[in-house]
Design an enzyme around this catalytic site. Structure first.
Site, PDB file in Angstrom:
ATOM      1  N   LYS A 208      10.217   5.042  -6.121  1.00 41.56           N
ATOM      2  CA  LYS A 208      10.553   5.230  -7.528  1.00 41.56           C
ATOM      3  C   LYS A 208       9.363   5.863  -8.225  1.00 41.56           C
ATOM      4  O   LYS A 208       8.249   5.355  -8.159  1.00 41.56           O
ATOM      5  CB  LYS A 208      10.892   3.885  -8.171  1.00 41.56           C
ATOM      6  CG  LYS A 208      11.146   4.001  -9.663  1.00 41.56           C
ATOM      7  CD  LYS A 208      11.707   2.723 -10.241  1.00 41.56           C
ATOM      8  CE  LYS A 208      11.848   2.828 -11.742  1.00 41.56           C
ATOM      9  NZ  LYS A 208      12.379   1.598 -12.329  1.00 41.56           N
TER      10      LYS A 208
ATOM     11  N   LYS B 289      14.366   7.611  -6.491  1.00 38.99           N
ATOM     12  CA  LYS B 289      14.691   7.714  -7.911  1.00 38.99           C
ATOM     13  C   LYS B 289      13.570   8.387  -8.669  1.00 38.99           C
ATOM     14  O   LYS B 289      12.427   8.029  -8.432  1.00 38.99           O
ATOM     15  CB  LYS B 289      14.900   6.293  -8.438  1.00 38.99           C
ATOM     16  CG  LYS B 289      15.179   6.205  -9.903  1.00 38.99           C
ATOM     17  CD  LYS B 289      15.208   4.766 -10.316  1.00 38.99           C
ATOM     18  CE  LYS B 289      15.337   4.725 -11.818  1.00 38.99           C
ATOM     19  NZ  LYS B 289      15.165   3.404 -12.335  1.00 38.99           N
TER      20      LYS B 289
HETATM   21  C1  PBG Z   1      13.612  -0.543 -14.993  1.00 36.65           C
HETATM   22  C2  PBG Z   1      14.536   0.511 -14.600  1.00 36.65           C
HETATM   23  C3  PBG Z   1      14.497   1.811 -15.106  1.00 36.65           C
HETATM   24  C4  PBG Z   1      15.612   2.445 -14.597  1.00 36.65           C
HETATM   25  C5  PBG Z   1      16.296   1.548 -13.773  1.00 36.65           C
HETATM   26  N1  PBG Z   1      15.598   0.342 -13.780  1.00 36.65           N
HETATM   27  C6  PBG Z   1      13.605   2.449 -16.090  1.00 36.65           C
HETATM   28  C7  PBG Z   1      12.154   2.442 -15.911  1.00 36.65           C
HETATM   29  O1  PBG Z   1      11.623   2.255 -14.808  1.00 36.65           O
HETATM   30  O2  PBG Z   1      11.486   2.612 -16.916  1.00 36.65           O
HETATM   31  C8  PBG Z   1      15.963   3.861 -14.947  1.00 36.65           C
HETATM   32  C9  PBG Z   1      17.363   4.229 -14.835  1.00 36.65           C
HETATM   33  C10 PBG Z   1      17.724   5.449 -15.579  1.00 36.65           C
HETATM   34  O3  PBG Z   1      16.906   6.151 -16.203  1.00 36.65           O
HETATM   35  O4  PBG Z   1      18.915   5.746 -15.553  1.00 36.65           O
HETATM   36  N2  PBG Z   1      12.950  -1.226 -14.063  1.00 36.65           N
END
Ligand code: PBG
Length: 336
Positions: free
Chosen positions: A205, A259
């Protein structure tokens, strides 16, 4: 060594356009096909009843109260979507520096999970493991003196994964990027007798600017101090992604995720080739906003770009995709 093509025939005997001449022939040679079975639908939930609130930066996406969420989950199940992912908009008054609302068994996520579990058999329920919806600092981990504490955060995440599993969630999806959390969660689930409950790790991520609309949706953007670069990955790296994924698999992840999605398809391909485990990507909120925003202005055809981008994920090696367009895609796939 990667396989390289030498000459596989040449013009005029070989004409690649010959296979593309008719719709039936194009279908016959298609290498990848998107199906409803590839889709996971992320949904935002809010308090209240019979209420929905549009997310301004994500046209077409609403936060749903639990009763409407149950109806939406039924529709998704009936369309054949295998799983949904739940994200809560937490009351700001419940947010604290220790994010303890994350492991309150009566919190919004747990209530939404048990409601769907009871009313909608046959759909997988995935819950996020991260502290940001509950943390007054807006971070995925616990902050002290400006630092995100790893091991203290993991303790809280383990408790969160347990209450969500007790509420009926089938898949725990840690998106927090703390080191060692997959192993800690797997151990705790096993000790509690949850051997069958799965873990989908947000393994690679990245610290991305594509998450902003999501942070609006769950109401964490106002709270967030600074950025998430000390725990989420640097988008310049992909060897490092393989290390992240490798650790998570060794610690017990059943499935792994990359992601965001579209700018990271090279990472998906490397992960799939290197490990061959069930691999997913998240077409995140900013990607959705970008496509929908342009479509709403008449600059793109939403249906077409949705199916094209999702098929691109399949081509890159995804076994499935989390997308806010899951229901639209499922309807389109049904009608074609
Ligand atoms: C938080 C989380 C995020 C997303 C999923 N879980 C945001 C972040 O890390 O700030 C993002 C999902 C999206 O942007 O659609 N842990």
């Amino acid at each position: 060594m990667p396989k390289r093509f030498t000459t596989l025939g040449h013009y005029p005997t070989t004409r690649l356009r010959r296979n593309r001449g008719e719709d039936w022939s194009r279908r016959l040679i298609a290498e990848n096909r998107l199906s409803v079975h590839d889709l996971i639908w992320p949904v935002f939930v809010q308090e209240g009843s019979k209420s929905r609130t549009p997310v301004e930066s994500m046209p077409g996406v609403d936060r749903l109260s639990i009763d409407l969420f149950v109806e939406a989950a039924k529709e998704a199940r009936d369309l054949g979507i295998p799983a949904i992912a739940i994200f809560p908009e937490t009351d700001p008054r419940a947010k604290t520096p220790d994010a303890r609302e994350a492991y309150n068994p009566g919190n919004l996520v747990c209530r939404a999970t048990s409601a769907v579990k009871k009313a909608v058999p046959g759909i997988g329920i995935m819950t996020d493991v991260a502290l940001d919806p509950f943390n007054s600092d807006g971070h995925d981990g616990i902050v002290r003196d400006g630092r995100i504490l790893n091991d203290e955060s993991v303790e809280a995440l383990v408790k969160q994964a347990i209450v969500q599993t007790e509420a009926g969630a089938d898949i725990q999806a840690p998106s927090d990027m703390m080191d060692g959390r997959i192993g800690a969660i797997r151990k705790a689930l096993d000790v509690k007798g949850y051997q069958h409950e799965q873990i989908m790790s947000y393994a690679a991520k990245y610290a991305s600017a594509f998450y902003n609309p999501f942070r609006d949706a769950i109401g964490s953007s106002g709270a967030l101090k600074g950025d998430k670069k000390t725990y989420q990955m640097d988008y310049a790296n992909s060897d490092e992604a393989l290390r992240e994924v490798g650790f998570d698999i060794e610690e017990g992840a059943d499935m792994v995720m990359v992601k965001p999605g579209m700018p990271y398809l090279d990472v998906v391909r490397r992960v799939k080739d290197a490990f061959g485990v069930p691999t997913y990507a998240y077409q995140v909120s900013g990607e959705y906003a970008m496509l929908r925003g342009a479509a709403d202005r008449g600059w793109l055809d939403w249906n077409k770009v949705l199916i094209e981008t999702l098929t691109g994920f399949k081509r890159a090696g995804c076994d499935g995709i989390l997308t806010y367009g899951a229901v639209d895609a499922a309807r389109l796939l049904k009608s074609t």
